[in-house]
Design a protein around this motif. Sequence first.
Motif, PDB file in Angstrom:
ATOM      1  N   LYS A 148      23.727  39.386  71.896  1.00 38.30           N
ATOM      2  CA  LYS A 148      24.340  39.017  73.174  1.00 38.30           C
ATOM      3  C   LYS A 148      24.364  40.182  74.160  1.00 38.30           C
ATOM      4  CE  LYS A 148      28.710  37.350  75.138  1.00 38.30           C
ATOM      5  NZ  LYS A 148      30.095  36.883  74.828  1.00 38.30           N
ATOM      6  N   TYR A 149      24.709  41.360  73.680  1.00 32.27           N
ATOM      7  CA  TYR A 149      24.891  42.511  74.564  1.00 32.27           C
ATOM      8  C   TYR A 149      23.696  43.465  74.577  1.00 32.27           C
ATOM      9  CZ  TYR A 149      29.789  41.053  74.656  1.00 32.27           C
ATOM     10  OH  TYR A 149      30.953  40.334  74.814  1.00 32.27           O
TER      11      TYR A 149
ATOM     12  N   ASN B 104      34.416  49.311  80.092  1.00 34.31           N
ATOM     13  CA  ASN B 104      34.011  47.900  80.067  1.00 34.31           C
ATOM     14  C   ASN B 104      34.422  47.236  78.765  1.00 34.31           C
ATOM     15  OD1 ASN B 104      32.890  48.355  82.527  1.00 34.31           O
ATOM     16  ND2 ASN B 104      30.779  48.460  81.811  1.00 34.31           N
TER      17      ASN B 104
ATOM     18  N   SER C 253      26.719  39.473  68.388  1.00 31.53           N
ATOM     19  CA  SER C 253      27.132  40.294  69.527  1.00 31.53           C
ATOM     20  C   SER C 253      26.080  41.354  69.862  1.00 31.53           C
ATOM     21  CB  SER C 253      28.476  40.970  69.243  1.00 31.53           C
ATOM     22  OG  SER C 253      28.392  41.788  68.103  1.00 31.53           O
TER      23      SER C 253
ATOM     24  N   GLU D 229      28.248  44.239  63.445  1.00 36.32           N
ATOM     25  CA  GLU D 229      29.152  44.399  64.594  1.00 36.32           C
ATOM     26  C   GLU D 229      30.522  44.909  64.145  1.00 36.32           C
ATOM     27  OE1 GLU D 229      30.324  39.640  64.659  1.00 36.32           O
ATOM     28  OE2 GLU D 229      28.898  40.430  66.114  1.00 36.32           O
TER      29      GLU D 229
ATOM     30  N   ARG E 102      26.218  51.683  69.709  1.00 31.57           N
ATOM     31  CA  ARG E 102      25.743  51.306  71.035  1.00 31.57           C
ATOM     32  C   ARG E 102      24.510  52.126  71.406  1.00 31.57           C
ATOM     33  NH1 ARG E 102      30.644  49.642  73.972  1.00 31.57           N
ATOM     34  NH2 ARG E 102      29.773  50.420  75.919  1.00 31.57           N
TER      35      ARG E 102
ATOM     36  N   ASN F  25      26.981  47.442  72.415  1.00 30.38           N
ATOM     37  CA  ASN F  25      26.371  47.207  73.716  1.00 30.38           C
ATOM     38  C   ASN F  25      25.049  47.966  73.888  1.00 30.38           C
ATOM     39  OD1 ASN F  25      26.626  46.051  76.412  1.00 30.38           O
ATOM     40  ND2 ASN F  25      26.859  48.164  77.110  1.00 30.38           N
ATOM     41  N   ASN F  26      24.109  47.310  74.573  1.00 37.13           N
ATOM     42  CA  ASN F  26      22.903  47.971  75.074  1.00 37.13           C
ATOM     43  C   ASN F  26      21.990  48.501  73.971  1.00 37.13           C
ATOM     44  OD1 ASN F  26      21.312  48.702  77.315  1.00 37.13           O
ATOM     45  ND2 ASN F  26      22.018  50.823  77.186  1.00 37.13           N
TER      46      ASN F  26
ATOM     47  N   ILE G  30      32.233  47.235  71.042  1.00 36.01           N
ATOM     48  CA  ILE G  30      31.182  46.251  71.300  1.00 36.01           C
ATOM     49  C   ILE G  30      29.818  46.928  71.131  1.00 36.01           C
ATOM     50  CG2 ILE G  30      30.097  44.817  73.081  1.00 36.01           C
ATOM     51  CD1 ILE G  30      32.855  44.371  74.274  1.00 36.01           C
TER      52      ILE G  30
END
Length: 676
Positions: free
Chosen positions: A620-621, A590, A617, A553, A533, A597-598, A595
């Motif tokens: 997406k994120y 979250n 993913s 992922e 992340r 994320n960011n 995930i």
Amino acid sequence: MKIIFKKYFFKFIVFILVTILLCSLIYIFYKPNSNINFYISTYGNDNSIGSKSHPFKTLEGARDAIRNTKKNTAIHKDIIVFFRGGNYFINKSIELEKIDSGNKQLSITYKSYKKEKVFFIGGYNLPNTDFKPLTDKTILDKFINKEAAKNILVADFSKYPMDFASSKEIISNAPELFYNNDPMTIARFPNYKFLSTGQVIKKTNDTINSFKYNGNEPLLWNRNKTILMSGYWFHNWSDSTIKVSTIDILNNIISSTTKLPYGIKEGQRFYFFNILEELDKAGEYYIDYDKKLLYFLPNSPIKNSKIQLSVLTAPFIQMTDVSNVTIEGITFENSRTTNIVINNGLNNKIKDCVIRNTSQNAISINGGTNNGVENCEVYNTGTGGLVITGGNRNTLTPCNNYASNNEIYNFSRIKKTYSAAINISGVGIIASHNSIHDAPHTAILFSGNDHLLEYNEIYNVATETDDVGAIYTGRDWTFRGNIIKYNYLHDIDNNIGNFNVSGIYLDDCMSSAEVYGNVFYKVKNPIFIGGGRDNIIENNIIVDCKTSINFDERGLTWDLNELYSNLSKVPYESDIWTNKYPELKYLLKNGSPGIPNNNVIENNLLYQTKMPSISDSVIKYGHVKNNICYDVNPGFVNSTKMDFRLSRNSIIFKENKNFKSIPFENIGRNVLTVIH
């Protein structure tokens, strides 16, 4: 009465002599507007005053004189200890302690005098007259290659006192032979290639590693001697050296009782070594520890050659709680352990030195502040190069220890994996302007927080391993704040198999690294990110590579227990951590922390290479945009000569206003003089 008089008269004479010595030191060395200088020479005497004409013989002699000078004189000048040229044979560690420190107003430097060649040698320089043609027919008949045997020389080193503890089984503890400054090879089979393990033989609760082998070569060996094997026994990113316990000739089964980290499986690479009968290639040697005989097949005429056998099993110099001390312009060679160790202290520096031909690491810096290695040449190490730790992860206090402007090559000769040229851990360590090349595995290995890796050139590493990155870290959400920028990675691949060989590898959910402004040329996988992340991959140039940016992922499907365990080791919920890394506030809140994320992947320039392979993913994120691939030269000054500066009128600046120029001309080592 006469006895009392003699007693006090003797004390008076001693007092007068000590006073004269101290006055002489002050008179000679404490001059206005000058440093305080001491001298050391191979012909010196530690009972002298340490002047240029009456030098000390050892560093300890100068160290003790400095202690006395500091004790009896208020010093406000720097102290320089000059080594005159020559060979200094070291048989035990030179200890520097807190009392040997300088301070803010006083630095202490131990250095070569006017670039004279100074060698700290941790073994024996063997005269070539020690080596005689092998005439013992009983021994000659043992060699498989009869033609090569005609050129084998033998030396009796029983006259040299030497500690062989564990040498027979732990190869990193064994003496090594160095010839004309190159490490020689312990007689092995096969000479160049690997063998493959056959069927693995296992019994219930069996701790013995047993496997089938092909061929009849072991029939010709003396199986009562210690035979060793080196191999990638289960994973192609983990190597071990193990001892042969038994060889079942009838069933072609090799067994070893040495514990392996992952066990053993079929089809893995290995080779045998430490076998007298296999001494058949120029540059090989074999030591008979029982008879204290050294057998050697030289790769060049032995007359006038430099022949060394390593002995020292302790650091040349060990500094503990020392500050403001510099070691400069000295060659350290021919030892069986880490050459220089710095424990804590501040503002210590190893500068303009050569560290070579050692069985383990070159330099280890353990803690302290602003300790570093600068403009050194490190090569032919058995393990890694520089190991640097420091800082406090609980408080995120940086140590500012560093490795700058060094050349490190031909490392990991004995322990091949995770023996990096630069291995850093802790908080706030800098590795900059280093040139790193020629090794089987990783170049820079890091863990911890807020490290800066910049302006390094790395090439021809990862030459025989899998799942490897030239710059590597992984398996931690808390390794945050690390910056990898303006590095040049090129010619990184191997042809062994379908191996994952990467330039920058953020493995197993590594998070919050900034990969900015790096240049990749002919790297199999330039940037490979395994989940994770908050990573930023921006403004990089990728040229003529098999892939470009791979981002998977895996955090969505893998067991994350080890990541949770690593998370619990630091106070990630404290104000210090959340203020510095605000993303951590949301890591467990979250949804799944697995995930990706960011993450940001944008504004990267690709030329004659594939487009990024980014998992759904991650897209997406995160933020993935403006990664432009060109089939024609986008404006490099001269890509055929590996000059990847971009001209001012490069098309990338027109098509992507956010792409910034990379200071390619500043990447790599600044060539300065190093004493050889």
